[in-house]
Scaffold this active site. Structure first.
Site, PDB file in Angstrom:
ATOM      1  N   CYS A  64       0.830  -1.198   0.000  1.00 59.52           N
ATOM      2  CA  CYS A  64       0.000   0.000   0.000  1.00 59.52           C
ATOM      3  C   CYS A  64       0.867   1.252   0.000  1.00 59.52           C
ATOM      4  CB  CYS A  64      -0.943  -0.007   1.193  1.00 59.52           C
ATOM      5  SG  CYS A  64      -0.182   0.246   2.804  1.00 59.52           S
ATOM      6  N   LEU A  65       0.267   2.327  -0.447  1.00 62.09           N
ATOM      7  CA  LEU A  65       0.975   3.587  -0.606  1.00 62.09           C
ATOM      8  C   LEU A  65       1.542   4.097   0.711  1.00 62.09           C
ATOM      9  CD1 LEU A  65       0.000   6.597  -2.749  1.00 62.09           C
ATOM     10  CD2 LEU A  65       0.137   6.950  -0.281  1.00 62.09           C
ATOM     11  N   VAL A  66       0.739   4.112   1.759  1.00 63.47           N
ATOM     12  CA  VAL A  66       1.189   4.711   3.013  1.00 63.47           C
ATOM     13  C   VAL A  66       2.279   3.876   3.684  1.00 63.47           C
ATOM     14  CG1 VAL A  66      -0.538   3.651   4.531  1.00 63.47           C
ATOM     15  CG2 VAL A  66       0.391   5.906   5.084  1.00 63.47           C
ATOM     16  N   ASN A 151      -8.124  -1.368   8.814  1.00 60.41           N
ATOM     17  CA  ASN A 151      -7.879  -1.583   7.390  1.00 60.41           C
ATOM     18  C   ASN A 151      -9.095  -2.156   6.664  1.00 60.41           C
ATOM     19  OD1 ASN A 151      -5.948  -1.326   5.275  1.00 60.41           O
ATOM     20  ND2 ASN A 151      -5.677  -3.539   5.263  1.00 60.41           N
ATOM     21  N   CYS A 182      -5.161   6.188  -1.160  1.00 64.85           N
ATOM     22  CA  CYS A 182      -5.014   4.837  -0.611  1.00 64.85           C
ATOM     23  C   CYS A 182      -5.688   3.849  -1.550  1.00 64.85           C
ATOM     24  CB  CYS A 182      -5.656   4.788   0.765  1.00 64.85           C
ATOM     25  SG  CYS A 182      -5.740   3.140   1.492  1.00 64.85           S
ATOM     26  N   VAL A 183      -4.955   2.841  -1.994  1.00 67.40           N
ATOM     27  CA  VAL A 183      -5.531   1.837  -2.883  1.00 67.40           C
ATOM     28  C   VAL A 183      -6.638   1.051  -2.181  1.00 67.40           C
ATOM     29  CG1 VAL A 183      -5.018  -0.197  -4.293  1.00 67.40           C
ATOM     30  CG2 VAL A 183      -3.378   1.666  -4.184  1.00 67.40           C
ATOM     31  N   GLN A 184      -6.556   0.955  -0.865  1.00 72.70           N
ATOM     32  CA  GLN A 184      -7.549   0.193  -0.104  1.00 72.70           C
ATOM     33  C   GLN A 184      -8.905   0.889  -0.066  1.00 72.70           C
ATOM     34  OE1 GLN A 184      -7.482  -2.791   1.034  1.00 72.70           O
ATOM     35  NE2 GLN A 184      -8.327  -3.025   3.081  1.00 72.70           N
TER      36      GLN A 184
END
Length: 248
Positions: A64-66, A151, A182-184
């Site tokens: 993930c990005l973060v 999450n 955020c991809v999530q």
């Protein structure tokens, strides 16, 4: 990553039917989006990459990005290099894309120097992401943190909410709006409607990842109803090829 990326690629198949895709994934475990769990998740990179390598993919994308941006400016280069090293050991010569690096590359391709951003993160993590983006040369004018730390709860957020959330950030003098950093956090259903309403390019970590993956595959960066970034009109240079990596 496991929902919106396949959705975009399959939508693309409807307009470019001779280019089809399969999707393979391996998970790095995390339950709560905290600094400690992000570090622990990054430690699982080698195992997850080895599992992906068994599928002999043409491109590898990482989230993930973060988790990457929380490690400090420029860390996406280290993360991508680590994945590349594992793939090399496994005999897989595929380009590697991280959602963090993809977002930076997509903003550059759009010519965006000033942006606004919506994130699901707690405010301290949003600041880390903003600082990371600013270190890469793009000013983050305003942010909105939805402050969801669980999450799974992030994945359950309704993308329709983004059609209103974006109005809470200052977009009066920005070049682009990152609707989901955020991809999530689901956002695909809101990208085109918000872009139409805002009158500026609207992207997400997910659309940036698809844009970069298609670029690295040498394919047209076109996905219907996914914003200007994926209109087919925005292009960028592919990363330098390494030995054994396909050129088309």
């Amino acid at each position: 990553m496991e929902t919106e990326l396949p959705r975009m690629l399959h939508a693309r198949e409807r307009v470019i039917p001779d280019e089809t895709f399969t999707f393979h994934s391996s998970r790095m475990r995390m339950k709560h989006v905290t600094a400690e769990e992000l570090v622990a998740m990054n430690a699982q990179t080698e195992r997850a990459t080895m599992e992906i390598a068994d599928a002999r993919p043409d491109v590898v994308a990482s989230a993930c990005l973060v988790a990457i941006m929380a490690q400090g400016p420029g860390y996406h280069c280290n993360a991508e290099a680590q994945i590349t090293g594992v793939l090399d050991r496994e005999g897989v010569a595929a380009p590697v894309v991280s959602s963090a690096g993809a977002l930076l590359r997509a903003l550059e391709a759009l010519g965006a120097k000033r942006i606004a951003m919506v994130t699901p993160y707690m405010k301290p993590l949003t600041k880390l992401v903003a600082d990371y983006i600013e270190d890469a040369g793009c000013e983050v004018v305003d942010t909105l943190s939805l402050e969801v730390s669980d999450n799974l709860a992030v994945a359950r957020l309704d993308p329709a909410g983004l059609r209103e959330h974006w109005r809470k950030v200052d977009t009066s003098d920005v070049d682009a709006l990152v609707l989901s950093a955020c991809v999530q956090m689901p956002s695909l259903a809101a990208i085109q409607p918000v872009e139409d309403a805002a009158g500026i390019p609207v992207l997400s970590a997910a659309t940036a990842t698809v844009f970069t993956a298609l670029t690295e595959l040498g394919l047209r960066t076109e996905v219907p109803d996914a914003g200007r970034l994926l209109s087919g009109e925005v292009t960028m240079e592919r990363a330098p090829r390494r030995a054994g990596e396909p050129t088309a």
